[in-house]
Design an enzyme around this catalytic site. Structure first.
Site, PDB file in Angstrom:
ATOM      1  N   ASP A 141      -8.298  -5.862  -5.743  1.00 17.31           N
ATOM      2  CA  ASP A 141      -8.044  -4.559  -5.107  1.00 17.31           C
ATOM      3  C   ASP A 141      -8.713  -3.450  -5.911  1.00 17.31           C
ATOM      4  OD1 ASP A 141      -6.949  -2.247  -3.963  1.00 17.31           O
ATOM      5  OD2 ASP A 141      -4.921  -3.069  -3.838  1.00 17.31           O
ATOM      6  N   ARG A 186     -13.073   6.516   8.282  1.00 16.40           N
ATOM      7  CA  ARG A 186     -12.613   5.132   8.322  1.00 16.40           C
ATOM      8  C   ARG A 186     -13.626   4.189   7.679  1.00 16.40           C
ATOM      9  NH1 ARG A 186      -7.617   2.851   8.648  1.00 16.40           N
ATOM     10  NH2 ARG A 186      -7.671   0.835   9.679  1.00 16.40           N
ATOM     11  N   HIS A 202      -7.616  -4.840  -1.261  1.00 15.65           N
ATOM     12  CA  HIS A 202      -6.394  -4.140  -0.866  1.00 15.65           C
ATOM     13  C   HIS A 202      -5.788  -4.718   0.416  1.00 15.65           C
ATOM     14  CE1 HIS A 202      -3.576  -0.869  -1.085  1.00 15.65           C
ATOM     15  NE2 HIS A 202      -3.862  -0.474   0.137  1.00 15.65           N
ATOM     16  N   ASP A 203      -6.616  -5.294   1.267  1.00 19.85           N
ATOM     17  CA  ASP A 203      -6.136  -5.855   2.541  1.00 19.85           C
ATOM     18  C   ASP A 203      -5.438  -7.204   2.395  1.00 19.85           C
ATOM     19  OD1 ASP A 203      -6.828  -3.788   4.172  1.00 19.85           O
ATOM     20  OD2 ASP A 203      -8.554  -4.763   5.104  1.00 19.85           O
ATOM     21  N   SER A 252       0.862  -1.185   0.000  1.00 20.83           N
ATOM     22  CA  SER A 252       0.000   0.000   0.000  1.00 20.83           C
ATOM     23  C   SER A 252       0.902   1.240   0.000  1.00 20.83           C
ATOM     24  CB  SER A 252      -0.947  -0.039   1.200  1.00 20.83           C
ATOM     25  OG  SER A 252      -1.893   0.995   1.119  1.00 20.83           O
TER      26      SER A 252
END
Lengths: 499, 499
Positions: A435, A302, A473-474, A233
């Protein structure tokens, strides 16, 4: 975002013990709002908003808390099944630079600190150091260590015999410049007046971050060349940036789920988070230290971020259309399971991370661009002593009105020129098909421009398809085995990597 | 989201004419905030926030405005190159139902109005009516007509010889139940007390919307079977829902960029918008009518929505990494061109649409599910006279804790059973590969479950690849020729459609 009357001392029922105990900080506005419609005739019942009740209550509690008791609030936040990527930080070491750092966009930090942690041993040749870089909101605590035994954010990835093998390598991880876990950032005190920088903190870039890290590497470890720079990232940006800034001081580069320049879609997603946060009245243009922090704005930011961190198919399988409690009627407050998940993710984060750090580090990501023009401008600005006038463009929206805008093709050519500076290095790029924040075409772009430069570097590209990971993405936090194998092979010099 | 002190009359410089003229509504809090850091020594200049200055000024102006003068503010908003999808509405007709409508989740509207517009002529057989459905925020003004000569949101799509051919068809478009462009919604007066419903408005569903439309079709036009029901996005949901509710009253169905049930990722994206909006203190739990509306929350919600309406590749080409003014230093306020675009899109929308309508209609989209279980439950609730207790789940986040949650497979089978009800109809489903809000797999899902039912309907699926359109979810507003050809062929009975 909440009614701002929470600090006002209002009348309370003298006979109510509950009211009495909390009276100092209780606003009755909520009750007034509820009452305003409760007595009148209505065709349907008034909807209830327990999610807002909860936020208002939290605001009131925070208003009553002293700064030191805030930590208790952090610890009593709900916890859940998500891997926590950030921690209330402890047990790190500090590199303190008395030398100033001059920044890409003209700012200066007269002195600064970088928090770091290490695992494994530096060998006698001092050539086995691996610098790992964090994403936006992570601390230096990548793995448990004697001074902080809690699990780190890459706990399973680092260790004896693991993908980052502490039997072979000396692993260093820092909290980034601009962060809030020990390194100098907006919550740090400006030496000029001893008060928090807040939004007097200068704009920073990813390249600024790695130049600060390099001072740590040189001064604390006397290492002239790191074995590898590894990150995912924003860490994937830092990995490339470190090599770009110091091509002779890096042996290998691993960039996972990153990019060589931020693209407009990613900028747009971060823009929304920043604007939401900055619209929280508690943000107060950055001057909230010692006051109630902008926890609502942070929570909302968030939640938006969390949407971009995962993929649709994962949630399809995990949450589907299931509601948190299907026996109840639908509501505008969190209702479907995926909503309560987002609510929880936001709640968990909102007091863990400094709001100003989020803004500055997020902005640094937007500004990331290893194209020739951007880096040349930064070098010029750093070298000049001109006092910066920090204003924003007041001009209204106009498409491509500037004389120095670049077309997509010009921009790509500019990137090719900039990236040719590191195309002779050994670089592994890892992308994840699911992602959406850093789509795979951006990792392919890194590999393509490096390969096209044809300067002899061992440029490898490894992609995890949707069949392998739907964590989006994680993935780098969750699919350790899938990303670990090609990385270990690359770092340890094995051949036969599927690329 | 702004400081809430804007309504307070504060001291002003007596010698300043500017201050004097505006003193009634000017808050000095902004100036205080600016001053708090301007006089002290600082290592770097304080960042400026013209974007927040602008919002605060707008808040002040709105505080000073009477409701009637609000319209002027709407008209003086910046305009830009985007196709406007919603309009300050005029020139529509009204269907007023004195009969109540009982809603899927137990609410009731004792009476209601549906705004509508028409184009073309109803033939003597009354069998050429095409009902077109809007997306979330659009009005009935799909096309210019004598009573409102402004261009409509599907202006180029409807007309003599066009894709929806007014020489052949009688086209009707309504504003949805729950909207704010003439149909009954949260801003309408509750007949029980003559005050706006606000959040006393009951939860509605897409199926509720089409049941209200059907009353209009029957009562105003005496049409027993519409030739086609056509819509995109939420309109694509309505198209399917109309056929589902009244399978014998629809000849053909066109569903563009829609779904047969909302998926968790789309719910998550709308959740973020709702939470951001509801966190604006001006929202006031829905009771803002006659006060300053939650324009900041609306702006932010629209910015998030705008990100989901387009695609990354379009912005790559259109904005790239160009900044609004590259001669200025970077800023936390809108800075990159894509940011000023989002800012503009939010600004343009924030006073055009009613915040409560956004919440209710957005929620209706989340609740959309043509699976058997959901529709059976709704039918049961409508039929029962139980008074609803409108609360939200207070239970904390817990994954799949309910006894009646469905696995992905169970849920799909439930959908198959529900959709088999319309699988004998002629249905055209259109998907766009670059759409991230309603990804193509959701349109494929519609077509697949219909085809699998094997009940004799002419089920067609048409997909626009990335090579054809990179406009994402907005494709139906922008690539008229690409979506128009298969639709015209389908409606007019031609063969040879590429499917």
């Amino acid at each position: 975002m909440l009614r701002a009357g929470v600090k006002r001392v209002l009348a309370y029922k003298p006979n109510s013990n509950t009211y009495k105990a909390l009276s100092k900080c209780y606003s009755t506005e909520r009750n007034i709002a509820a009452k305003s419609s409760s007595k009148i005739v209505s065709s349907n019942p008034q909807l209830l908003f327990p999610c807002l009740d909860k936020l208002e209550k939290k605001n009131e509690q925070l208003s009553c808390s002293t700064p030191s008791s805030n930590n208790e609030n952090i610890n009593t936040l709900e916890t859940g099944p998500e891997p926590s990527y950030s921690f209330v930080q402890t047990g790190f070491k500090i590199f303190h630079s008395k030398q100033p750092i001059h920044l890409d966009h003209g700012g200066v930090l007269p002195e600064y600190e970088i928090a770091y942690e290490t695992w494994g041993q530096l060998n006698s040749k001092r050539d086995n150091l691996i610098l790992i870089h964090t994403g936006l909101s992570a601390s230096s605590h990548a793995k448990s260590q004697p001074n902080n035994t809690k699990n780190g954010w890459w706990e399973g990835f680092i260790g004896p015999g693991k993908y980052l093998d502490t039997n072979k390598y000396f692993i260093v991880c820092t909290n980034v410049l601009g962060g809030c876990y020990g390194s100098t950032g907006p919550s740090s005190k400006d030496p000029a007046d001893g008060k928090p920088y807040a939004t007097r903190f200068p704009i920073i870039t990813v390249n600024d971050m790695v130049r600060a890290q390099r001072e740590l590497i040189k001064n604390c470890f006397n290492v002239s060349k790191v074995w590898a720079t590894v990150g995912a990232s924003m860490g994937g940006m830092q990995s490339l940036a470190y090599a770009w800034e110091f091509p002779d001081e890096v042996e290998k580069v691993v960039s996972i789920s990153g990019c060589s320049r931020s693209h407009p879609y990613s900028i747009a997603l971060r823009h929304c988070q920043r604007q939401v946060l900055m619209s929280d009245p508690n943000w107060n243009r950055g001057f909230y230290y010692g006051k109630v922090p902008p926890h609502v704005g942070m929570k909302l930011a968030r939640e938006i971020a969390t949407v971009t961190y995962r993929s649709g198919p994962e949630w399809e399988y995990r949450f589907g259309r299931n509601r948190a409690d299907s026996s109840r009627p639908p509501a505008l407050c969190p209702d479907f399971l995926v909503e309560t998940y987002l609510d929880h993710a936001g709640e968990k984060f909102c007091l863990e991370y400094d709001a100003n750090s989020l803004l500055y580090v997020s902005k640094a990501m937007d500004l990331f661009d290893l194209g020739e023009q951007n880096r040349a401008r930064a070098a010029h600005t750093r070298a000049s002593t001109t006092t910066r006038s920090e204003t924003v463009p007041p001009i209204p929206y106009e498409e491509k009105s500037n004389s120095d805008t670049l077309s997509a093709e010009e921009s790509l050519n500019d990137l090719r020129r900039g990236m040719s500076r590191i195309a002779h290095k050994d670089i592994l790029v890892v992308g994840v098909e699911s992602d959406i924040l850093f789509p795979v075409w951006q990792q392919r772009e890194i590999a393509d421009v490096l390969k096209d430069a044809n300067k002899g570097g061992d440029i490898r590209y490894f992609e995890l398809g949707n069949d392998v990971s739907n964590y989006g993405h994680d993935t780098f936090l969750l699919s350790l085995d899938h990303i670990g194998v090609p990385i270990k092979d690359f770092l340890e010099g094995n051949s036969g990597v599927k690329s």
